[in-house]
Design an enzyme around this catalytic site. Structure first.
Site, PDB file in Angstrom:
ATOM      1  CD  GLU A  36      -2.786  -0.831   2.376  1.00 41.94           C
ATOM      2  OE1 GLU A  36      -2.624   0.683   3.385  1.00 41.94           O
ATOM      3  OE2 GLU A  36      -4.040  -1.771   1.847  1.00 41.94           O
ATOM      4  CG  HIS A 127      -1.602   9.048 -27.551  1.00 45.50           C
ATOM      5  ND1 HIS A 127       0.252   8.412 -28.736  1.00 45.50           N
ATOM      6  CD2 HIS A 127      -2.425   8.107 -28.531  1.00 45.50           C
ATOM      7  CE1 HIS A 127      -0.487   7.262 -29.651  1.00 45.50           C
ATOM      8  NE2 HIS A 127      -2.163   7.013 -29.218  1.00 45.50           N
ATOM      9  CG  ASP A 168       0.745   7.102 -36.897  1.00 44.47           C
ATOM     10  OD1 ASP A 168       0.508   7.921 -36.815  1.00 44.47           O
ATOM     11  OD2 ASP A 168       0.625   6.028 -35.742  1.00 44.47           O
ATOM     12  CE  LYS A 191       0.790   2.350 -37.275  1.00 42.37           C
ATOM     13  NZ  LYS A 191       1.622   2.272 -35.573  1.00 42.37           N
ATOM     14  NE  ARG A 193      -1.479  -0.053 -34.354  1.00 44.87           N
ATOM     15  CZ  ARG A 193       0.127  -0.302 -33.339  1.00 44.87           C
ATOM     16  NH1 ARG A 193       0.871  -1.024 -32.986  1.00 44.87           N
ATOM     17  NH2 ARG A 193       0.548   1.266 -33.221  1.00 44.87           N
TER      18      ARG A 193
END
Length: 311
Positions: A36, A127, A168, A191, A193
């Site tokens: 913890e 992202h 990409d 590409k 995936r």
């Protein structure tokens, strides 16, 4: 203003503190016998503007709990304002439903940070930019691009001779921003995936024959996509390939893949504390973002514009 650090990236936190000429707040972030997380703040923070520096990288769940419990401890200690400084925001890749009965974990993490008591968030190279909208509190998303662009200029005297490549289709806007800053051209790796963690290069959009190529992206995880893209560029006639990536997650066989690849070098920021294997890899180099994050913290504390850092 006070700076507090969890255990995920102490070296970056110390760099930020040095830039701001402030000591890190004395705090004990440790584990009980059953693992913890327990946090004790060893100095008065009542009425202070506190910035908690913690990347939620591997081990992601442990580091996330450290952040949440630190925020709760500060809120209960009557800190005036609490800013979660997350150089790397874990779970950001789970920003949408990818199929039936799947979660949107980035939204869940945003809710947890808000409910824990954070008043605002400072992160870097999300992202997906729309993740800022997952938070119901002010969120600043810094860009590592100025730091990386400066490094490119230092190591490539003629940026106009470079080809900046997106691994990409989704990263085209990011690549275009860097290319415009450097005065370079862009190319795109097309590409598919077939499954998570795997990719297959289908085509290269752009003429890379005889060009020095730089792959530019926000995250390198297992390294498969990056290595495949580099090989495809060499196969299409590129003279050399390097990569500039904001966040070096580098999990599993990533270091071995980079070492054995056609990449000249992989340049990452220190948003994530790297293990010794990464530090020892001759093909991986790290650039610091402590000054960038430190200046953003100073501006937030002084109620100044953060976006002007990128003008």
């Amino acid at each position: 203003m006070k700076l507090m650090s969890g255990n995920s990236n102490r070296s970056l936190a110390q760099g930020i503190a040095a830039h701001l000429d402030l000591p890190l707040t004395r705090a004990d972030v440790r584990r009980f016998a059953d693992n913890e997380v327990f946090v004790t703040i060893d100095e008065n923070v009542r009425g202070e503007d506190v910035f908690v520096i913690q990347s939620t990288s591997f081990p992601a769940n442990d580091n996330l709990m450290e952040l949440l419990i630190s925020i709760d401890a500060l809120a209960r200690a009557s800190a005036r304002r609490i800013t979660a400084v997350m150089p790397y925001f874990g779970y950001a890749r789970q920003d949408r439903k990818t199929g039936g009965r799947t979660p949107i974990s980035a939204k869940l993490v945003a809710n947890l940070i808000t409910r824990a008591g954070a008043d605002r968030v400072l992160t870097m190279d999300l992202h997906a930019g729309q993740i800022q909208g997952f938070f119901d509190i002010p969120t600043d998303n810094l860009l590592a691009l100025p730091v990386l662009a400066q490094d490119v200029r230092q190591h490539y005297p003629k940026p106009s001779d470079l080809m900046i490549v997106s691994p990409d289709v989704g990263g085209v806007v990011r690549v275009r921003t860097l290319a415009d800053r450097l005065g370079s051209e862009i190319a795109i790796v097309d590409k598919r995936r077939p499954r998570a963690g795997e990719s297959e290069v289908m085509n290269i959009v752009g003429d890379v024959e005889g060009r020095r190529c730089i792959l530019f992206d926000d995250i390198v995880d297992s390294g498969g996509t990056l290595v495949n893209a580099a090989q495809a560029l060499i196969d299409r006639g590129a003279s050399e390939v390097s990569a500039y990536i904001s966040h070096g997650v580098l999990s599993g066989p990533a270091v071995e893949r980079v070492t054995n690849s056609v990449l000249n070098e992989l340049v990452i920021t220190d948003s994530i504390e790297q293990p010794q294997a990464v530090k020892d890899c001759p093909k991986i180099r790290t650039v610091g973002v402590a000054a960038l994050i430190g200046e953003a913290i100073r501006r937030i504390s002084n109620e100044e514009s953060v976006s002007k850092l990128f003008d």
